[in-house]
Motif scaffolding. Structure first.
Motif, PDB file in Angstrom:
ATOM      1  N   PHE A 127       0.830  -1.196   0.000  1.00 30.21           N
ATOM      2  CA  PHE A 127       0.000   0.000   0.000  1.00 30.21           C
ATOM      3  C   PHE A 127       0.868   1.250   0.000  1.00 30.21           C
ATOM      4  CE2 PHE A 127      -2.405   3.389   2.085  1.00 30.21           C
ATOM      5  CZ  PHE A 127      -3.643   3.322   1.448  1.00 30.21           C
ATOM      6  N   ARG A 128       1.883   1.249   0.844  1.00 34.99           N
ATOM      7  CA  ARG A 128       2.776   2.402   0.905  1.00 34.99           C
ATOM      8  C   ARG A 128       3.533   2.592  -0.404  1.00 34.99           C
ATOM      9  NH1 ARG A 128       3.955   0.038   5.917  1.00 34.99           N
ATOM     10  NH2 ARG A 128       6.030  -0.619   5.178  1.00 34.99           N
ATOM     11  N   GLY A 130       2.284   1.886  -3.287  1.00 37.32           N
ATOM     12  CA  GLY A 130       1.322   2.179  -4.353  1.00 37.32           C
ATOM     13  C   GLY A 130       1.039   0.997  -5.256  1.00 37.32           C
ATOM     14  N   GLU A 203      -0.113  10.179  -9.896  1.00 34.52           N
ATOM     15  CA  GLU A 203      -0.123   9.451  -8.626  1.00 34.52           C
ATOM     16  C   GLU A 203      -1.455   8.742  -8.420  1.00 34.52           C
ATOM     17  OE1 GLU A 203       0.295  10.308  -3.809  1.00 34.52           O
ATOM     18  OE2 GLU A 203       0.335  11.961  -5.252  1.00 34.52           O
ATOM     19  N   GLN A 205      -4.088   7.593  -6.203  1.00 26.95           N
ATOM     20  CA  GLN A 205      -4.562   7.836  -4.839  1.00 26.95           C
ATOM     21  C   GLN A 205      -5.204   6.598  -4.218  1.00 26.95           C
ATOM     22  OE1 GLN A 205      -7.051  11.369  -5.501  1.00 26.95           O
ATOM     23  NE2 GLN A 205      -5.402  12.607  -4.644  1.00 26.95           N
ATOM     24  N   ARG A 207      -3.662   3.825  -4.222  1.00 26.22           N
ATOM     25  CA  ARG A 207      -2.459   3.076  -3.811  1.00 26.22           C
ATOM     26  C   ARG A 207      -2.371   1.715  -4.505  1.00 26.22           C
ATOM     27  NH1 ARG A 207       0.430   6.540  -3.324  1.00 26.22           N
ATOM     28  NH2 ARG A 207       1.955   5.220  -2.245  1.00 26.22           N
TER      29      ARG A 207
END
Length: 329
Positions: A127-128, A130, A203, A205, A207
């Protein structure tokens, strides 16, 4: 009761209909053809044609509304607010669908605070980074979809139509695809309203969750299993980088660029048109429709807007019934 002449059915390629098929199947096909004809007529004669037809129950399946990110179940019912800050008096999206003949309309039980559960993903390395699958941060939502669909099917004896707003669209696809797509047996259609369906260009969001869905369950992934897909997009707002801060055009530009890599494209103010559609789905783009429930007269669930996409959903369901009846002949 007016019976069509046999020659009429020959034009549809259905020969010897009365002798070759059981009565129930003949009735199913005739009803499907009736709705197909009415839906086609709507395109030329206006929106009122289908309203005068008593549609078969199969074309008004139980509906499960899937809330978008940050929304609560109440937002799609009596908790929907109008511009003055007061609640609507027509029952919101749920009430509007019920008035259009849908006997069973439920909203996935989601409270606004439930979305804080996503923060639990911070403990997960993927998750961190992504690159996490949907279950990491959104498993609670997917479990509720699974449970609610099965309950609706058990109660009504029918397969469910998922009516998904915003993030509810890709979350619904995630729920359908996981566990060997077992839930697809209980789902008849996925109708998404302004849902971001494709992996973000900037990015992510989510993840990694949206990218996972796009990679593993692309397009109308379960159409071969009898799940119909309809994607509805709005194009009311053209993104503009030069627009004043705080304007819909400027906000749209920021959102669109994050999703598709450029902001000067049309969309509903949050999701650009191309990102809201799936390959293989029935694609509907509406010119004056906006994303947020906070725009009560122009969002996807507004009373007038529903009649811009619902007849085409009915058409898709009727076509599904007709094809199914012919294939099983």
């Amino acid at each position: 009761r007016i019976k069509p002449r046999p020659a009429y059915w020959h034009h549809w390629g259905i020969q010897s209909l009365s002798s070759a098929m059981p009565r129930a199947k003949r009735t199913c096909i005739r009803l499907a053809l009736l709705v197909l004809a009415a839906s086609l007529s709507r395109a030329f004669l206006g929106r009122t044609v289908v309203a005068f037809i008593t549609l078969p129950k199969a074309l008004r399946p139980p509906v499960l509304v899937l809330p978008g990110f940050g929304n609560a179940a109440e937002d799609y019912g009596e908790g929907e607010l109008i511009s003055t800050g007061e609640a609507v008096e027509d029952g919101g999206l749920v009430g509007r669908l019920q008035r259009r003949g849908f006997e069973s309309v439920e909203v996935l039980p989601v409270a606004r605070a439930d979305w804080l559960r996503i923060l639990g993903g911070l403990w997960d390395e993927d998750f961190r980074a992504g690159s996490a699958p949907p279950d990491t941060a959104f498993g609670w939502y997917l479990d509720r979809v699974d449970e609610s669909v099965k309950q609706a099917t058990s109660r009504t004896g029918q397969r469910v139509m998922l009516l998904a707003h915003s993030a509810g669209g890709w979350l619904g696809r995630a729920a359908l695809g996981r566990r060997g797509a077992a839930l697809s047996e209980n789902v008849r259609a996925v109708v998404s309203l302004g849902s971001p369906h494709r992996r973000p260009e900037a990015e992510d969001q989510t993840r990694g969750a949206l990218k996972f869905v796009d990679d593993n369950y692309p397009g109308a992934f379960l159409k071969s299993r009898g799940v119909e897909y309809v994607t509805v997009a709005g194009s009311a707002v053209l993104g503009d980088e030069a627009a004043q801060q705080g304007t819909p055009e400027r906000q749209a530009w920021v959102s669109y660029e994050r999703l598709v890599g450029r902001g000067d494209v049309p969309g509903d103010g949050i999701v650009p048109c191309d990102n809201a559609h799936l390959d293989g789905a029935t694609q509907i783009t509406l010119p004056n429709v906006r994303h947020s429930i906070g725009t009560p007269k122009s969002w996807y669930g507004a009373d007038a807007v529903i009649d811009e996409w619902l007849p085409q959903v009915t058409f898709a369901l009727a076509r599904q019934d007709l094809i199914g009846a012919l294939v099983s002949r």
